[in-house]
Design a protein around this motif. Sequence first.
Motif, PDB file in Angstrom:
ATOM      1  N   SER A 164      59.560  42.510  38.128  1.00  0.00           N
ATOM      2  CA  SER A 164      59.753  41.704  39.336  1.00  0.00           C
ATOM      3  C   SER A 164      60.815  40.641  39.088  1.00  0.00           C
ATOM      4  N   ARG A 165      61.355  40.105  40.161  1.00  0.00           N
ATOM      5  CA  ARG A 165      62.460  39.155  40.063  1.00  0.00           C
ATOM      6  C   ARG A 165      62.085  37.906  39.261  1.00  0.00           C
ATOM      7  N   ASN A 166      60.885  37.386  39.465  1.00  0.00           N
ATOM      8  CA  ASN A 166      60.502  36.137  38.806  1.00  0.00           C
ATOM      9  C   ASN A 166      59.482  36.334  37.687  1.00  0.00           C
ATOM     10  N   ASP A 167      59.322  37.573  37.219  1.00  0.00           N
ATOM     11  CA  ASP A 167      58.425  37.885  36.093  1.00  0.00           C
ATOM     12  C   ASP A 167      56.971  37.527  36.376  1.00  0.00           C
ATOM     13  N   ARG A 168      56.559  37.586  37.639  1.00  0.00           N
ATOM     14  CA  ARG A 168      55.189  37.202  37.994  1.00  0.00           C
ATOM     15  C   ARG A 168      54.335  38.381  38.450  1.00  0.00           C
ATOM     16  N   VAL A 169      54.961  39.445  38.929  1.00  0.00           N
ATOM     17  CA  VAL A 169      54.203  40.534  39.540  1.00  0.00           C
ATOM     18  C   VAL A 169      54.558  41.861  38.874  1.00  0.00           C
ATOM     19  N   SER A 170      53.536  42.582  38.462  1.00  0.00           N
ATOM     20  CA  SER A 170      53.716  43.936  37.942  1.00  0.00           C
ATOM     21  C   SER A 170      53.111  44.927  38.928  1.00  0.00           C
ATOM     22  N   CYS A 171      53.282  46.199  38.656  1.00  0.00           N
ATOM     23  CA  CYS A 171      52.621  47.207  39.491  1.00  0.00           C
ATOM     24  C   CYS A 171      51.106  46.988  39.466  1.00  0.00           C
ATOM     25  N   ALA A 172      50.594  46.617  38.279  1.00  0.00           N
ATOM     26  CA  ALA A 172      49.148  46.425  38.116  1.00  0.00           C
ATOM     27  C   ALA A 172      48.631  45.169  38.791  1.00  0.00           C
ATOM     28  N   SER A 173      49.525  44.300  39.255  1.00  0.00           N
ATOM     29  CA  SER A 173      49.064  43.102  39.963  1.00  0.00           C
ATOM     30  C   SER A 173      48.378  43.483  41.266  1.00  0.00           C
ATOM     31  N   CYS A 174      48.848  44.548  41.884  1.00  0.00           N
ATOM     32  CA  CYS A 174      48.214  45.040  43.111  1.00  0.00           C
ATOM     33  C   CYS A 174      47.309  46.240  42.832  1.00  0.00           C
ATOM     34  N   HIS A 175      47.688  47.054  41.863  1.00  0.00           N
ATOM     35  CA  HIS A 175      46.901  48.246  41.530  1.00  0.00           C
ATOM     36  C   HIS A 175      46.130  47.974  40.246  1.00  0.00           C
ATOM     37  N   GLU A 176      45.028  47.227  40.387  1.00  0.00           N
ATOM     38  CA  GLU A 176      44.249  46.790  39.230  1.00  0.00           C
ATOM     39  C   GLU A 176      43.251  47.870  38.813  1.00  0.00           C
ATOM     40  N   PRO A 177      43.267  48.270  37.545  1.00  0.00           N
ATOM     41  CA  PRO A 177      42.349  49.330  37.106  1.00  0.00           C
ATOM     42  C   PRO A 177      40.884  49.029  37.378  1.00  0.00           C
ATOM     43  N   ASN A 178      40.475  47.776  37.207  1.00  0.00           N
ATOM     44  CA  ASN A 178      39.055  47.457  37.404  1.00  0.00           C
ATOM     45  C   ASN A 178      38.679  47.301  38.866  1.00  0.00           C
ATOM     46  N   LYS A 179      39.624  47.534  39.759  1.00  0.00           N
ATOM     47  CA  LYS A 179      39.338  47.507  41.195  1.00  0.00           C
ATOM     48  C   LYS A 179      39.769  48.829  41.846  1.00  0.00           C
ATOM     49  N   GLY A 180      39.583  49.889  41.096  1.00  0.00           N
ATOM     50  CA  GLY A 180      39.918  51.209  41.627  1.00  0.00           C
ATOM     51  C   GLY A 180      41.407  51.404  41.829  1.00  0.00           C
ATOM     52  N   PHE A 181      42.219  50.725  41.040  1.00  0.00           N
ATOM     53  CA  PHE A 181      43.674  50.766  41.169  1.00  0.00           C
ATOM     54  C   PHE A 181      44.129  50.361  42.570  1.00  0.00           C
ATOM     55  N   SER A 182      43.336  49.480  43.189  1.00  0.00           N
ATOM     56  CA  SER A 182      43.747  48.739  44.369  1.00  0.00           C
ATOM     57  C   SER A 182      43.629  47.267  43.968  1.00  0.00           C
ATOM     58  N   ASN A 183      43.433  46.352  44.928  1.00  0.00           N
ATOM     59  CA  ASN A 183      43.354  44.941  44.521  1.00  0.00           C
ATOM     60  C   ASN A 183      42.119  44.209  45.043  1.00  0.00           C
ATOM     61  N   GLY A 184      41.255  44.902  45.758  1.00  0.00           N
ATOM     62  CA  GLY A 184      40.033  44.275  46.233  1.00  0.00           C
ATOM     63  C   GLY A 184      40.190  43.388  47.450  1.00  0.00           C
ATOM     64  N   GLY A 185      41.391  43.265  47.973  1.00  0.00           N
ATOM     65  CA  GLY A 185      41.638  42.440  49.151  1.00  0.00           C
ATOM     66  C   GLY A 185      42.161  43.260  50.307  1.00  0.00           C
ATOM     67  N   ARG A 186      42.269  42.626  51.448  1.00  0.00           N
ATOM     68  CA  ARG A 186      42.774  43.347  52.617  1.00  0.00           C
ATOM     69  C   ARG A 186      44.239  43.718  52.464  1.00  0.00           C
ATOM     70  N   PHE A 187      45.010  42.822  51.838  1.00  0.00           N
ATOM     71  CA  PHE A 187      46.443  43.027  51.730  1.00  0.00           C
ATOM     72  C   PHE A 187      46.914  42.727  50.306  1.00  0.00           C
ATOM     73  N   GLY A 188      48.132  43.155  50.000  1.00  0.00           N
ATOM     74  CA  GLY A 188      48.732  42.820  48.723  1.00  0.00           C
ATOM     75  C   GLY A 188      49.455  41.490  48.797  1.00  0.00           C
ATOM     76  N   LYS A 189      49.909  40.996  47.625  1.00  0.00           N
ATOM     77  CA  LYS A 189      50.678  39.757  47.555  1.00  0.00           C
ATOM     78  C   LYS A 189      51.959  39.997  46.780  1.00  0.00           C
ATOM     79  N   GLY A 190      53.049  39.383  47.264  1.00  0.00           N
ATOM     80  CA  GLY A 190      54.330  39.519  46.614  1.00  0.00           C
ATOM     81  C   GLY A 190      54.589  38.407  45.617  1.00  0.00           C
ATOM     82  N   ILE A 191      55.833  38.330  45.136  1.00  0.00           N
ATOM     83  CA  ILE A 191      56.158  37.390  44.061  1.00  0.00           C
ATOM     84  C   ILE A 191      56.089  35.934  44.514  1.00  0.00           C
TER      85      ILE A 191
END
Length: 345
Positions: A73-100
Amino acid sequence: MGKLRSAILTSVVLNLLLLMTVCSDLSLFAEGKVVDVARSLAPLPPVQHPRENPPSAAKISLGRELFFDARLSRNDRVSCASCHEPNKGFSNGGRFGKGIRDQRSTRNVPSLINVGYSHPLFWDGRSATLEEQALLPIQNAAEMDMPLEVLEKKLHGVAEYRRQFAQVFDGAVTAARIGQALAAFQRTIVSTDTPLDRYVGGDRTALTPRATKGMQLFFGRARCSICHKGPELTDNRFHNIGTVDPEIPDDSGRRAVTGRAEDQGAFRTPQLREVARTAPYMHSGKFQTLSEVVEHYNFGGVTDTANDHRDEILEVLYLSEDEVEDLVAFLREGLTSPDPPIANP
């Protein structure tokens, strides 16, 4: 009156044809008895890797490292796993994702479990391959906001990445190779050991009595398997199922890709293995529980929100409270493996 009768007759014929097709494929109730699902549902086959991107242990390892690396990511804060978390079924547990910049995305984060079986990709199907899909969130200004040419130079400046790309691809870091490595890794995120899989494999004790009743409903009167069909439990098609969300009323779904009015509000049918791990549900995450999802379908997808494009296959199911609970039990228990897919670095 003649036109009305003709329209009714046409509707009846189409529904009969649909019922015949579903009955032949999906174990619907026949003469009051459910056909044995184990005989009609094939086991999930191995994930197929494209010829132009054959897997290797080194490539998968590289893809895993990239997946968890926020430097993409541009500011080194977000990876693919930030939204696709293994312990949350490779989703993120929320209604929407979050960007950098912590900005909210406009859709629910799709799970990556069994994504290697899916095509096309994204809720609206705008990507044909995983290799293509993997690079779009990286470039998206609302997600990782990283131009690919900048990313190439950034990763080329990391000695370990230079070594790995040379080993795997016999060449330098390129955007196409980043996409190939990420795709190779994502195809290893699989779930094939749910109670349903064991039942299909011959273990008739794999499902609890309640989940067994739910399975019969799923492949029968509840009509779930009209769309959630085949070994992958998805038709990989797009449907308007009445989930227009007042919070994102301008989301036209598949229509944004095809330009066709009939695709308004249609979204891709997701696969369902590990679905209990991936709440909330639907393209906008509007349903927090599987019970809410089942109740939505029980009412035929009819809501208080106007929807002129609701799929004609939807109809009121008239499931009792016990039947709703049986169906939820199948989704929650029957499609959840004892060991969730984990791919931590």
